[in-house]
Design a protein around this motif. Structure first.
Motif, short mmCIF file in Angstrom:
data_model
loop_
_atom_site.label_atom_id
_atom_site.label_comp_id
_atom_site.label_asym_id
_atom_site.label_seq_id
_atom_site.Cartn_x
_atom_site.Cartn_y
_atom_site.Cartn_z
N PHE A 515 0.84 -1.19 0.00
CA PHE A 515 0.00 0.00 0.00
C PHE A 515 0.88 1.25 0.00
O PHE A 515 1.89 1.31 0.72
CB PHE A 515 -0.91 0.01 1.23
N LYS A 553 -8.12 3.95 4.38
CA LYS A 553 -6.94 4.71 3.96
C LYS A 553 -6.41 5.55 5.11
O LYS A 553 -7.18 6.06 5.93
CB LYS A 553 -7.29 5.62 2.78
N VAL A 581 -7.28 3.17 -3.52
CA VAL A 581 -5.87 3.15 -3.15
C VAL A 581 -5.10 2.45 -4.27
O VAL A 581 -5.51 1.38 -4.75
CB VAL A 581 -5.67 2.43 -1.81
#
Length: 1210
Positions: A515, A553, A581
């Motif tokens: 991520f 997020k 994302v």
């Protein structure tokens, strides 16, 4: 008459308070005496508790008896002393009610005229009340004199508020002064009241009361066809009949009256204000087909029963599969809940019959964003109009159309399946796709697998309320790598969407999700994210699916590694813009652990919560979960278990292991104390046992706390040995955890003064977040005695953990001085766009008030910069350890008239850019700048003003002047209000001067480009050609004269001297010595025209000879000494043939006569092959000095021919 006596304040009644009100917390008090007049009942009361406020009556001898309560009623015409004592402000704590009665018969009232003028208790809010008593069906009219009223629902600004209630059961109507109404109508038990705010002075009211038979309100109405009006009386109100028709037998009803289509129907009510007793329901019907309706608009007569509470209803009928569209006015509607209402405003209710027989109802108020409604089925629209509220004639418009379907074009990505599923039962709707030439419809679910453009048709206008969409991507390790969330997944934007990615790799390998910053945050599995983008990760084990976690997020989770097979999902509600994302998927290493979560803990103080998979349900048996924590440097972490459940283990035990970077492993149980105040990165592994599945299994929720460790970097700075040098350190980054201190005092900015020592401390301060600058003061008191200075950066203390960012020299001079700046390399370059420096440092020069002189580096076109003010010079370098100077040579000179002077030597190979000081922000007001530009002699300069910014001046004007050095004439002179040429050609060195005004708006700034061009000397070329032509003409003229003289000389006889005896030609007559015939070879002069002919002008060859030949024609050679007496024998010889086409230079006189004469050798001083050094090289070759002959040989002379002639002659 009511009057007030003996008004005293708190200080007067202090004794009474001590006696009678000792229990009260007194802060304000008032004692007064009042006497109500006849017929007036005065009541004084307070709503506050008796312990806080009281009104007391004082009586007895010497006022010794006191009775206190919250309310006191005063008897008319009886004087009483009152004491008010309250802990709150008195004027806001008490209310005074003065009540009077008006008693009427069927035709008269007593009193007939009511006049009231009162100044009683003006310190309080007073209510004057008149109660009307009259027989049944008797109307009482009050005519007010002096004050005309206006009906209102707002408080009156002057403090006088009237209200009228026709009876005690009716709601009062409020009035203010300043209107046109002067009559009020009341019936039995009607009430007129006047509320007066505190301290308005005396109150005076005059009105007349009359009585007569009660005559109800009459009106004439028109009822349109298809409209039904129902008048309904509130049975709790007083008796009032509604009658229709004329004559002696009207149609009356006291409960409900229905009116249908009628033209000018008289309606009469038996009460004064029927709008207080009756409400009106107006019903209309609209019938629609699939294409049109019987009425295009829903209209109402705004004056129909105006003032009544009205309920407007439209029943709209439509056939099946018809869409009804209602359009509302421009101000729109705002949706409200069914329990809410629109206060004193129109309230809309829309009810629609659904296909399942249920009724859907929505309520609205005016003033929203809803401008139209699309409905399916029969609809009823109700508008409630409160009493006294007006309504527009057109309430809404209505349209009918066949129920349309909604088409959506879909193109699935490869390896993607789009699944459309019904989520709401009830509405009639199907989803259809084309399969070949046939349309396939399904009311429940449809799957789209073909990666081509597919049209999806929904058989209802709002399918997003019925269906949800899942976009599933099948990821294999050869396909899903990199970013898999594409922004083009924007189809179905108003549907609830779920994006899923099925991930699978060969066992025992793993797939890894990375991520981007700022990472992900784990939340409880049943919650959703604030931005409506909720991510969840599921791992499929042999024992069943396991929810690894739910994430939002913005957190500390950077990577998740899952074994074998899993699914990542993203849920986005309808209408929410997709903002996914940009996570990455790759194949991870082999692992026996079900999942690994990598966490990068933030700097500073933080607390981060984590939960085990499936929490709060059971963690799978015999599985392991690992969290890899990266802890910031100089930080401590603490583990704290918030909640956990211990399973009953059938095999092995539940273990918590902590792994450090040095391979140290600590094994604990859930109940053991967990690590506290530790440093460094670590891993936590949770391993489950084989549990008794009939009992509660393993679950864990824990928290990781991080705080700074507190190890500062210390440095002692000593500036006592660096004269005039000071240090500045400030925080420039966003890190809130950086802590700086000087001498143990925490500060945001550190300043170490010149000549001092200081102890500095830095805690958790990265170099990027802290900036170190230094400065030095150079002061000159007298420019005549101040020595030049070289700017170099001194070596600072090595303990400073921050590299030096810039060094500044502050140069101070007297008012009559100038600072001269010169580069150590000889020149400076001004840094401008298109003229940047590639050096490792730059210099910023500014005046003491901050206005920039310019940014410079070395090796440019500027030879010197002179500034007539104090200046600061700031050097900025990439690394001062490698670049410490010298940067500039600074000297001091006398005062200059300009603010700044630049001395410039432009480049011959490339353009030179010059910008005004403080570019591009503009020159300082009333400042002057000059550029002294040196132009080489063979060049000229082209000035191009490439960027011009001119102000609008408030005072004086700007000036731009170009003048050549040494010349008074100006080549250019312009102001800001004059048109200026962009180009100018300057042939010599020049100066460019600019001065600023006091700008009113905009600013003054110019960028000038100088291009050197080589001169083309056309005048020299022309003069050379003219000179060459003139010389050619002179040579031709001389040649012509010589040829003419040759012809003349060849016709004369001549004699030749023989070396032996005296032999002469017998017929020779030329030695008779007669003047006219003498042709002796003895000459007295040299023909100047042959030597200096190019100096003569305006004369011919013959003229020159006549002017110069004045005596006997003799040569300068006179050495012949032969006998001259006696006659010499004559020999007759033939004349020599003249030489033809043979040219000899006129510089040799012996060859200019025919025949040639005898000649003797001549010295070097007489030869044309030599030159005397004493002669000056000019046109006449005059001597520059006296002395002996000093000859030099010329390179072009032919000396061999001279020697040959001499020998031959001898």
């Amino acid at each position: 008459m009511v009057f007030v006596v003996n008004l005293r304040v708190c200080a007067t009644c202090a004794l009474l308070e001590l006696i009678f009100l000792a229990a009260l917390d007194t802060s304000e008090c008032l004692q007064t005496a009042v006497r109500p007049d006849k017929g007036s009942v005065v009541t004084v009361s307070t709503e506050l508790p008796l312990a806080q406020c009281a009104v007391c009556t004082i009586s007895g001898v010497n006022d010794t008896q006191t009775s206190c309560s919250s309310s006191v009623s005063l008897v008319p015409e009886v004087e009483v002393k009152l004491l008010f004592n309250c802990s709150k402000p008195i004027d806001q704590s008490y209310t005074v009610i003065i009540t009077r009665s008006i008693e009427c018969t069927k035709d008269a009232c007593n009193p007939e005229t009511e006049q009231m003028s009162s100044s009683i208790l003006t310190e309080f809010t007073r209510n004057f009340v008149w109660e009307v008593k009259a027989p049944e069906k008797t109307a009482v009219t009050l005519t007010i004199y002096g004050d005309e009223l206006i009906e209102t629902s707002q408080p009156c600004s002057d403090g006088f508020q009237y209200s009228v209630a026709p009876s005690k059961t009716k709601n009062p109507t409020q009035y203010c002064r300043g209107g046109t109404m002067n009559q009020l109508h009341l019936a039995n038990q009607g009430v007129l009241s006047l509320r007066v705010k505190p301290k308005p002075g005396s109150v005076s009211v005059l009105f007349k009361a009359t009585a007569g038979p009660l005559k109800g309100q009459k009106m004439v109405v028109t009822i349109s066809p298809s409209t039904t009006v129902v008048l309904s009386r509130d049975l709790q109100e007083s008796e009032c009949e509604a009658c229709t028709g004329d004559g002696s037998s009207p149609d009356c009803s006291s409960t409900e009256k229905t009116l249908t289509s009628a033209e000018k129907l008289p309606v009469e009510f038996s009460c004064l204000r029927p709008q207080d007793d009756y409400s009106v329901k107006i019903k209309k019907a609209i019938e629609c087909t699939q294409s049109s309706c019987s009425f295009a608009t829903a209209e109402v007569d705004p004056s129909l029963f105006e003032g009544f509470k009205r309920i407007l209803t439209w029943d709209i009928s439509v056939p099946e599969n018809t869409v009804l569209t209602l359009d509302f006015p421009a101000d729109g509607l705002k949706g409200i809940s069914t329990s809410e209402n629109c206060k004193n405003a129109l309230q809309y209710t829309v009810s629609t019959a659904k296909s399942d027989g249920k009724i859907g109802t929505n309520s609205y108020c005016k003033g929203g964003t809803v401008s139209h409604l699309k409905l399916h089925g029969a609809t009823t629209v109700t508008v409630e109009v409160p009493k006294g509220v007006s309504v527009d004639q057109t309430v809404f418009s209505v349209k009918a159309a066949p129920r349309g379907s909604r088409m959506i074009s879909v193109t699935p990505d490869p390896n993607t399946i789009v699944i459309i599923s019904r989520v709401v039962e009830g509405p009639v709707c199907s989803v259809c796709v084309m399969e070949g030439s046939e349309q396939k419809c399904d009311p429940q679910v449809q799957q789209l697998t073909d990666p081509r453009n597919t049209s999806v048709e929904f058989k209802c206008p709002q399918p997003q309320n019925v269906y949800s969409v899942e976009i599933n991507t099948d990821c294999k390790e050869t396909i899903c790598s990199g970013n898999i969330v594409q922004a083009e997944n924007m189809f179905f934007p108003d549907f609830n969407r779920t994006f899923t990615w099925d991930l699978k790799v060969a066992s025992p390998r793993t797939f890894q999700l990375d991520f981007p910053e700022p990472g992900m945050r784990q939340i409880p599995n049943e919650e959703t994210c604030p931005d409506s983008h909720t991510y969840s990760l599921v791992n499929y084990l042999r024992s069943g699916p396991v929810v690894i976690g739910t994430f939002c997020k913005g957190g500390s989770v950077t990577t998740i590694v899952v074994r074998f097979k899993g699914r990542m999902s993203l849920q986005v509600p309808g209408g929410e813009k997709l903002d996914p994302v940009d996570f990455k998927i790759s194949v991870g290493p082999e692992s026996e652990i079900a999942a690994v979560v990598k966490v990068k803990l933030p700097r500073g103080v933080s607390e981060t919560n984590f939960i085990t998979p499936n929490y709060p349900r059971d963690f799978p048996d015999m599985q392991q979960m690992r969290w890899n924590f990266t802890v910031p440097g100089m930080h401590n972490y603490t583990m704290r278990f918030l909640r956990h459940t211990n399973p009953e283990c059938l095999k092995d035990d539940v273990v918590v292991k902590y792994e450090k970077e040095n391979d140290k492993v600590t094994q604990l149980t859930l109940s053991d104390p967990q690590p506290q105040h530790q440093q460094g990165n670590f891993n936590m592994v949770l391993k489950n046992c084989e549990t008794n599945t009939t009992l509660q299994g393993l679950s864990l929720s824990y928290r990781v706390s991080v705080m700074r460790s507190g190890h500062p970097v210390l440095c002692t700075v000593d500036l006592t040995k660096l004269q005039g040098v000071s240090l500045q350190i400030e925080k420039v980054g966003s890190d809130p955890f950086c802590e700086m201190s000087i001498d143990s005092k925490v500060t945001e900015k550190i300043h170490v003064a010149a000549g001092t020592k200081a102890s500095l401390s830095f805690l958790d301060c990265p170099n990027d977040d802290v900036r170190l600058t230094a400065s030095k003061v150079i002061e000159c008191q007298n420019v005549m005695t101040c020595p030049p200075t070289t700017l170099t950066v001194p070596t600072l203390d090595s303990c400073l953990p921050i590299p030096l960012h810039s060094f500044r020299w502050n140069v101070s001079i007297p008012l009559d001085g100038t600072v001269d700046l010169v580069s150590p390399t000889g020149s400076l370059q001004q840094i401008l766009p298109g003229q940047e420096c590639n050096q490792s440092f730059s210099l910023h020069v500014a005046e003491d008030d901050g206005f920039s002189v310019g940014d410079f580096c070395w090796n440019g076109m500027i030879q010197k910069v002179q500034v007539h003010s104090n200046v600061s010079i700031t050097a900025t370098a990439q690394d001062f350890k490698k670049t410490s100077g010298p940067f500039l040579n600074v000297s001091f000179s006398q005062e200059i008239s300009e603010t700044v002077i630049y001395r410039v030597d432009p480049s011959m190979t490339s353009p030179t850019l010059l910008a005004t000081p403080n570019w591009p922000l503009g020159m300082k007001s009333l400042s002057t700048v000059s550029w002294i530009v040196s132009v080489p002699s063979q060049y000229q300069a082209q000035l191009v003003f490439v960027n011009i910014s001119l102000p609008r001046c408030e005072d004086i004007h700007t000036s731009l002047t170009v003048k050549m050095l040494g010349y008074e004439e100006e080549l250019m002179s312009r102001r800001e209000d004059e048109e200026m040429e962009n180009n100018l050609l300057v042939p010599h060195s020049f100066y460019l001067n600019m001065s600023n005004c006091i700008p009113e708006e905009r600013h003054f700034g110019i960028v000038t480009k100088i291009v050197l061009q080589r001169k083309s000397n056309l005048l020299a070329i022309i003069l050379g050609l003219v000179g060459a032509l003139l010389l050619l003409l002179i040579v031709l003229a001389v040649v012509c004269c010589i040829r003419k003289r040759k012809k003349t000389k060849t016709n004369k006889e001549s004699s030749i001297y023989m070396g032996k005896d005296n032999i002469f030609r017998p017929g020779d007559r030329h030695f008779t010595k007669t003047r006219s015939d003498n042709e002796s070879h003895v000459y007295e002069y040299i023909d100047d025209t042959m030597v200096y002919g190019h100096l003569l002008s305006g004369s011919t060859c013959s003229d020159s000879m006549q002017d110069n030949y004045k005596g006997m024609p003799t040569d300068s050679y006179q050495t012949f000494m032969g006998p001259t007496d006696g006659a010499m024998p004559a020999i007759k010889e033939p004349d020599p043939e003249p030489k033809v086409d043979h040219y000899k230079t006129f510089l040799d006189p012996s060859d200019t006569f025919i025949p040639p004469r005898p000649r003797t050798p001549i010295g070097r001083q007489d030869s044309l092959g030599f030159q005397d050094r004493r002669m000056v090289d000019n046109e006449l070759y005059t001597f520059k000095s006296t002395g002996d002959i000093n000859m030099i040989q010329l390179s072009g002379a032919n000396h061999e021919s001279q020697e040959t002639l001499s020998d031959e002659f001898l």
